[in-house]
Design an enzyme around this catalytic site. Structure first.
Site, PDB file in Angstrom:
ATOM      1  N   GLU A  67       0.735  -1.214   0.201  1.00 24.98           N
ATOM      2  CA  GLU A  67       0.026   0.062   0.060  1.00 24.98           C
ATOM      3  C   GLU A  67       0.813   1.195  -0.086  1.00 24.98           C
ATOM      4  O   GLU A  67       1.657   1.246   1.012  1.00 24.98           O
ATOM      5  CB  GLU A  67      -0.822   0.183   1.186  1.00 24.98           C
ATOM      6  CG  GLU A  67      -1.760  -1.106   1.268  1.00 24.98           C
ATOM      7  CD  GLU A  67      -2.878  -1.276   0.276  1.00 24.98           C
ATOM      8  OE1 GLU A  67      -3.458  -0.016   0.176  1.00 24.98           O
ATOM      9  OE2 GLU A  67      -3.237  -2.141   0.007  1.00 24.98           O
ATOM     10  N   CYS A  69      -2.522   8.351   3.648  1.00 20.42           N
ATOM     11  CA  CYS A  69      -2.429   7.880   2.243  1.00 20.42           C
ATOM     12  C   CYS A  69      -3.541   8.374   1.370  1.00 20.42           C
ATOM     13  O   CYS A  69      -3.540   8.323   0.079  1.00 20.42           O
ATOM     14  CB  CYS A  69      -2.296   6.283   2.420  1.00 20.42           C
ATOM     15  SG  CYS A  69      -3.303   5.783   3.358  1.00 20.42           S
TER      16      CYS A  69
HETATM   17  P1  NAP Z   1       8.843   4.596   4.010  1.00 18.33           P
HETATM   18  O1  NAP Z   1       9.885   5.621   4.215  1.00 18.33           O
HETATM   19  O2  NAP Z   1       8.935   3.829   2.863  1.00 18.33           O
HETATM   20  O3  NAP Z   1       8.744   3.600   5.260  1.00 18.33           O
HETATM   21  C1  NAP Z   1       7.871   2.853   5.381  1.00 18.33           C
HETATM   22  C2  NAP Z   1       8.414   1.610   6.214  1.00 18.33           C
HETATM   23  O4  NAP Z   1       9.193   0.826   5.621  1.00 18.33           O
HETATM   24  C3  NAP Z   1       8.735   2.196   7.598  1.00 18.33           C
HETATM   25  O5  NAP Z   1       8.633   1.244   8.620  1.00 18.33           O
HETATM   26  C4  NAP Z   1      10.387   2.060   7.313  1.00 18.33           C
HETATM   27  O6  NAP Z   1      11.068   1.896   8.540  1.00 18.33           O
HETATM   28  C5  NAP Z   1      10.268   0.887   6.331  1.00 18.33           C
HETATM   29  N1  NAP Z   1      11.541   0.323   5.683  1.00 18.33           N
HETATM   30  C6  NAP Z   1      12.334   1.395   4.886  1.00 18.33           C
HETATM   31  N2  NAP Z   1      13.405   0.725   4.314  1.00 18.33           N
HETATM   32  C7  NAP Z   1      13.211  -0.498   4.652  1.00 18.33           C
HETATM   33  C8  NAP Z   1      13.994  -1.650   4.243  1.00 18.33           C
HETATM   34  N3  NAP Z   1      14.983  -1.432   3.633  1.00 18.33           N
HETATM   35  N4  NAP Z   1      13.552  -2.831   4.961  1.00 18.33           N
HETATM   36  C9  NAP Z   1      12.835  -2.944   5.514  1.00 18.33           C
HETATM   37  N5  NAP Z   1      11.869  -2.032   5.960  1.00 18.33           N
HETATM   38  C10 NAP Z   1      11.999  -0.757   5.414  1.00 18.33           C
HETATM   39  O7  NAP Z   1       7.336   5.416   4.194  1.00 18.33           O
HETATM   40  P2  NAP Z   1       7.065   6.530   5.346  1.00 18.33           P
HETATM   41  O8  NAP Z   1       7.741   7.612   5.039  1.00 18.33           O
HETATM   42  O9  NAP Z   1       6.962   5.765   6.594  1.00 18.33           O
HETATM   43  O10 NAP Z   1       5.361   6.629   4.587  1.00 18.33           O
HETATM   44  C11 NAP Z   1       5.044   7.860   4.080  1.00 18.33           C
HETATM   45  C12 NAP Z   1       4.790   7.172   2.660  1.00 18.33           C
HETATM   46  O11 NAP Z   1       3.851   6.096   2.944  1.00 18.33           O
HETATM   47  C13 NAP Z   1       3.923   8.080   1.794  1.00 18.33           C
HETATM   48  O12 NAP Z   1       4.382   8.445   0.713  1.00 18.33           O
HETATM   49  C14 NAP Z   1       2.403   7.652   2.150  1.00 18.33           C
HETATM   50  O13 NAP Z   1       1.806   7.985   0.635  1.00 18.33           O
HETATM   51  C15 NAP Z   1       2.610   6.160   2.247  1.00 18.33           C
HETATM   52  N6  NAP Z   1       1.460   5.727   2.969  1.00 18.33           N
HETATM   53  C16 NAP Z   1       0.535   4.845   2.226  1.00 18.33           C
HETATM   54  C17 NAP Z   1      -0.489   4.284   2.708  1.00 18.33           C
HETATM   55  C18 NAP Z   1      -1.221   3.321   2.179  1.00 18.33           C
HETATM   56  O14 NAP Z   1      -2.024   2.719   2.632  1.00 18.33           O
HETATM   57  N7  NAP Z   1      -1.121   3.253   0.749  1.00 18.33           N
HETATM   58  C19 NAP Z   1      -0.376   4.482   3.987  1.00 18.33           C
HETATM   59  C20 NAP Z   1       0.262   5.485   4.739  1.00 18.33           C
HETATM   60  C21 NAP Z   1       1.374   5.843   4.067  1.00 18.33           C
HETATM   61  P3  NAP Z   1      11.822   3.110   9.025  1.00 18.33           P
HETATM   62  O15 NAP Z   1      10.814   3.843   9.669  1.00 18.33           O
HETATM   63  O16 NAP Z   1      12.543   2.244  10.341  1.00 18.33           O
HETATM   64  O17 NAP Z   1      12.751   3.538   8.033  1.00 18.33           O
END
Ligand code: NAP
Length: 706
Positions: A287, A326
């Site tokens: 997502e 999101c």
């Molecule tokens: P993100 O930077 O992609 O991080 C998401 C998750 O992935 C975090 O728990 C992060 O952990 C983890 N992660 C990052 N690199 C990883 C790796 N190499 N291996 C395993 N896990 C890893 O996203 P975010 O900044 O938290 O969220 C914002 C984005 O999420 C926005 O773009 C938004 O649109 C999207 N979003 C989408 C939805 C949906 O349902 N479609 C819902 C909410 C948010 P760390 O924090 O420890 O880096």
């Protein structure tokens, strides 16, 4: 390792007044949370390489997180070897009851979560979406489990398929829990809901989970997770928590495991390309970010109730959670002639939004989740600037209530794109903050084309009072959006909100939105189960599913089944009734009595002209009534009520002079309350030539005791 029992103190941190464990409060009253991982039933605090989490409200450290050396393989083995078998030994109903109890436990402690919520930058209203929204989601999934799934170990998916002429070999789809572990990787914006909305269907399916929250807000997730563990309601190994990085966990997953990811498209892309995940066909649901749109219908004029509703929804989506949802509306698509009216109404609404300390009750919009997030949004605003003009003030200089400007605050920002056809960035750059772009459309086809230019979104909405407009938009756009939310003046008062996901329905979106799905009642649970097509004899299928089907063995009960309690009734117990003749007098009596004098029952000539009937025939409802008269045992007993009849089909007409008899078989049993459950009976009516004339499923509530 953390202290097991923590004393609790009231603190006031940048307005985030609440209760915080003693050990987190420094001498100067500052907060330094130390969220711990939970691996193999042990709490493991931050390690030497822990990351300092800077709070978005005061731009000061609030937590030390991660850096612990976790035994990743040990955690996977613990989940697969300890949690999985225990969960799978429980029935769907056992697990649903467990989830309900967990949700109620969290409900009773929600104030502790609200106390931490403000540290994330979120207001109380934002927190309600996250905390109570998460608990509510768990309750709904629990209730779906009790209502829509069996009190057994196998979920029966759809009807039996006939695979042989004589019916001795049939097919049935069933779903069973995966035998591995679910790894949940969550985004920072919903630290509680994000965990609970994934945990609920996973645990209901019977699969253990390892939760990895986003580091920025992990202390709130940890507090909620800790409550779950402390409740003692989950079996050992059912849940584990990783604070910080997951190490090489994804490289160690196998065919029975699943990954559910929420976050940015970049991270999703990196993770879904993991060689091991691809090589082992590990399920990967993503997502990710999405350029959600809302459309103002061409029929909606300024000043109307629907127009006001449109402005309210768009305004909310920009400001709730400081736009870090999101599902938030990023593109506002309105008829050319109403651009000025929408711009004026929306800027007026946004001007009323107070920004500042999320703990202050007068503040409507808090901070973004982090300073990095704020910097990201500013960079994205600059990427949009070539194609847009700003209708609101400088986002970087909001008037703040009770907070210093160094925090991650931005003002609600409305942009306008005058040429959305030529524009590219407005359809591809997601500013994950309180930012949205207004753009004009010429006609409905143009509006649909613009809506679809997001490349696949989680949700698109339409405000219209004209169902034909809704139909045109749905046909042109549904393929590009996981959810279409249509409201108008009639439904505005009860509609759930553009951005509100609901546990009852599948969420997710194609293309850029990740192509994944989550939630969705039983559909969401099935993400963690394997669907298998079983082929075999009716007896084989009945043994596997725990449900009787035609062709499977029948047994004779020692007394009439209506005199047997829920627990005494055995699946397959059958009675065959005597025959009863259906006379012309019966048909005429029934017609007069009910007023149903349809020609097929009353007019021989007209009935003969109908290709379905040989002449006058009995009413179908007369046959059902006679059937009840044949199979019912009239004395008071454990059968409490007839609650419905499903799957009725009339297969052959019954003419005057024909006789019918009934076979009644206990097909399925489902516990409903502490005192009674539902028994579904297969009822088949046959005529004197042993031809099936009708079949249906009768639902009764049957007491557990006499
Ligand atoms: P993100 O930077 O992609 O991080 C998401 C998750 O992935 C975090 O728990 C992060 O952990 C983890 N992660 C990052 N690199 C990883 C790796 N190499 N291996 C395993 N896990 C890893 O996203 P975010 O900044 O938290 O969220 C914002 C984005 O999420 C926005 O773009 C938004 O649109 C999207 N979003 C989408 C939805 C949906 O349902 N479609 C819902 C909410 C948010 P760390 O924090 O420890 O880096």
């Amino acid at each position: 390792m953390h202290k097991a029992d923590r004393s609790v103190k009231s603190v006031d941190f940048a307005g985030a007044t609440g209760h915080c464990p003693d050990e987190y409060i420094g001498e100067e009253g500052n907060i330094m949370l130390r969220p711990a991982s939970y691996a193999m039933a042990q709490w493991i605090g931050p390690g030497e390489d822990a990351r300092t989490v800077i709070g978005p409200v005061r731009a000061e450290p609030v937590a030390q997180a991660g850096g612990a050396r976790l035994d990743v393989q040990g955690m996977l083995d613990w989940a697969r070897g300890t949690g999985g078998p225990t969960l799978r030994a429980m029935t769907f109903h056992d697990r649903a009851r467990m989830l309900k109890a967990v949700a109620l436990h969290l409900q009773s402690r929600k104030d502790e979560l609200y106390a931490l919520n403000t540290l994330t930058g979120a207001t109380r209203r934002d927190g309600a979406v996250d905390i109570e929204g998460g608990i509510g989601t768990m309750l709904v999934i629990a209730s779906k489990g009790r209502r829509d799934m069996p009190d057994g170990h196998v979920y029966v998916d759809g009807e039996t398929e006939t695979l042989s002429r004589g019916g001795s070999f049939v097919g049935q789809h069933v779903s069973v829990p995966l035998q591995g572990v679910a790894v949940h990787i969550n985004a920072f914006n919903f630290p509680v809901w994000g965990m609970l909305e994934k945990l609920a269907p996973t645990l209901l399916a019977g699969v253990p989970a390892i939760v990895k929250p986003a580091t920025q807000t992990c202390y709130l997730t940890e507090a909620c997770f800790r409550m779950i563990v402390e409740s003692g309601l989950l079996p050992e190994g059912a849940v584990q928590l990783v604070i910080g990085g997951v190490g090489d966990m994804l490289d160690r997953l196998g065919a029975q495991d699943a990954v559910a990811f929420t976050g940015s498209a970049d991270t999703a892309l990196r993770l879904r390309m993991n060689r091991n995940l691809v090589a082992n066909s590990v399920r990967f649901h993503a997502e990710q970010d999405s350029l959600n749109a809302t459309v103002l219908g061409p029929d909606v004029a300024p000043g109307s109730a629907a127009f006001d509703h449109f402005i309210k929804e768009a305004g909310n989506e920009i400001t709730v959670k400081a736009g870090q949802k999101c599902t938030a509306i990023r593109r506002i698509i309105v008829p050319e002639r109403h651009m000025d009216a929408v711009a004026e109404a929306l800027t007026a609404r946004l001007a009323q939004i107070t920004v500042g300390d999320p703990g202050d009750a007068s503040v409507r919009m808090g901070a973004l989740a982090s300073l990095e997030q704020k910097a990201d949004v500013l960079a994205q605003l600059s990427a949009l600037s070539g194609e847009t003009r700003r209708l609101t003030g400088n986002p970087e200089t909001p008037a703040l209530i009770g907070a210093a400007p160094r925090g991650a605050f931005l003002a609600p920002t409305l942009l306008c794109c005058d040429d959305p056809d030529a524009a590219r960035a407005v359809h591809s750059v997601e500013a994950f903050g309180p930012v949205s772009t207004l753009m004009p459309y010429r006609d409905l086809d143009h509006a649909c084309a613009l809506t679809n230019r997001g490349g696949g979104s989680l949700v698109a909405s339409l405000v219209t009072d004209d169902p034909q407009v809704a139909r045109q938009v749905a046909l042109a756009t549904a393929a590009w959006h996981g959810r279409l939310y249509v409201t108008g003046a009639g439904s505005a008062g009860e509609s759930t909100g553009h951005g509100a996901p609901l546990p009852h329905m599948i969420h997710g979106g194609p293309g850029r939105a990740g192509g994944g799905e989550e939630l969705g009642g039983v559909r969401g649970v099935l993400h963690y189960m394997q669907r298998t097509a079983i082929q075999g004899s009716p007896d084989v299928i009945a043994a596997i599913t725990g449900q009787w089907l035609p062709g499977a063995a029948e047994t004779a009960p020692p007394q009439h089944p209506f005199q047997r309690t829920f627990h005494e009734i055995r699946i397959g117990e059958t009675i065959h009734t005597d025959a009863r003749e259906v006379t012309l007098e019966d048909i005429e009596h029934f017609a007069r009595f009910t007023g149903d004098t349809f020609y097929a029952h009353m007019d021989e000539e007209a009935a003969r002209a109908n290709p379905f009937f040989p002449g006058r025939v009995a009413h179908g409802y007369l046959l059902l009534s006679f059937a009840a008269g044949l199979f019912v045992q009239p004395d008071p007993g454990p059968v409490l009520a007839n609650t419905g009849l499903t799957g009725l089909s009339f297969r052959k007409p019954v003419s005057p002079g024909d006789s019918i008899r009934v076979r009644l078989t206990a097909k399925r049993k489902t516990g409903r309350t502490d005192t009674y459950g539902e028994v579904a009976w297969n009822v088949t009516l046959r005529n004197h030539d042993d031809e099936e004339v009708a079949e249906y499923e009768l639902l009764t509530m049957v007491a557990y005791s006499r």
